[in-house]
Design an enzyme around this catalytic site. Structure first.
Site, PDB file in Angstrom:
ATOM      1  N   SER A 129      -2.944 -11.287 -33.265  1.00 16.75           N
ATOM      2  CA  SER A 129      -2.889  -9.834 -33.120  1.00 16.75           C
ATOM      3  C   SER A 129      -1.443  -9.359 -32.959  1.00 16.75           C
ATOM      4  O   SER A 129      -0.597  -9.646 -33.814  1.00 16.75           O
ATOM      5  CB  SER A 129      -3.785  -9.415 -31.939  1.00 16.75           C
ATOM      6  N   HIS A 242     -12.125  -8.789 -35.913  1.00 17.41           N
ATOM      7  CA  HIS A 242     -10.998  -9.306 -35.135  1.00 17.41           C
ATOM      8  C   HIS A 242     -11.426 -10.506 -34.299  1.00 17.41           C
ATOM      9  O   HIS A 242     -10.600 -11.351 -33.952  1.00 17.41           O
ATOM     10  CB  HIS A 242     -10.511  -8.180 -34.213  1.00 17.41           C
TER      11      HIS A 242
END
Length: 266
Positions: A129, A242
């Protein structure tokens, strides 16, 4: 305060480990004269291991380094160091979302090199991320790394501002404004313009349905690396977001570690 050498280890203390085969320590080290902290994971078995700089996502308490995750990577035969970044967990300074704080990652490599069980010629970057942008800058600045993995990684900070309405307030506070009124502050955080200075193989892992860090960010990085004629590989996860389910996540970690260990510099 006496100026400390970048990357110098100031303190180390034992940290509870979730894995009986992995020793954890919290490291306090110097970065730009600030005392910054991070977590070090070392396999207990005697050996000479590749080093891994694990660059976390999020900011402040969001996305904080998890002992179980760091120990998981170490259990595959790596010495892992995961900086918390400045301003976190009692570290000095303030987290700037890939501003000056990226030096905490850059000198984190030197923390790894000071470990007697680390093969200092083989240091890898693994990022998740927000850590993606930290890893890109570390690969750009340092010339002594072996490979880099960007998992659901941020590659363009302006893109992040535009696609994450929930993060705009934080980004305006940390970066000093919006991309419109502080264009230089955003541009100087975005590493895509400098990928020609990356000289190690890069692995991009990204879910095609990711809405935290959009799949477009992976495509932007792929395009930049391709245009600069750099060595890279992509593992695009069709239909995933994600967050990857635990069993698949474990398999991906092992596959990514195997990929890193296969890489050879130059």
């Amino acid at each position: 305060m006496v100026e400390q050498t970048n990357g110098k280890i100031i303190r180390r203390r034992d940290y509870p480990s979730p894995n009986p085969h992995v020793k954890l320590e919290e490291i306090t080290y110097s970065s730009d004269g600030l005392l910054v902290k991070g977590l070090l994971a070392t396999p207990k078995a005697e050996g000479h291991y590749d080093g891994l700089l694990y660059l976390r996502g999020g900011i402040q308490h969001v996305g904080m380094v998890r002992p179980a995750r760091i120990a998981q990577f170490a259990s595959h035969g790596l010495v892992v160091f995961a900086p918390y970044y400045r301003g976190n967990r009692g570290g000095e300074g303030k987290d700037e979302f890939a501003g000056e704080d990226r030096n905490d990652a850059v000198v984190g490599v030197d923390v790894l090199k000071q470990q007697s069980s680390v093969n200092s010629d083989r240091i890898h970057l693994f990022s998740f991320s927000r850590g993606g942008i930290m890893a890109l800058w570390t690969a750009i600045i340092r010339e002594d790394l072996t490979s880099a993995v960007a998992w659901a990684g941020v590659s363009d900070v302006v893109f992040t501002y535009k696609e994450r309405q929930d993060m705009r307030r934080m980004m305006k506070r940390v970066i000093g404004g919006t991309p419109n009124n502080q264009p230089d502050a955003y541009r100087e955080r975005t590493a895509l313009f400098r990928v020609q200075d990356i000289d190690i193989p890069t692995l991009i892992i990204h879910g095609t349905l990711d809405t935290n860090v959009s799949f477009e960010q992976a495509l932007l990085l792929e395009s930049a690396l391709s245009e600069a004629n750099k060595e890279f590989e992509t593992w695009y996860l069709e239909g995933y977001t994600h967050y990857i389910p635990p069993e698949m996540n474990r398999r991906l970690v092992k596959d990514a570690v195997d990929w890193m260990k296969r890489q050879r510099r130059g």
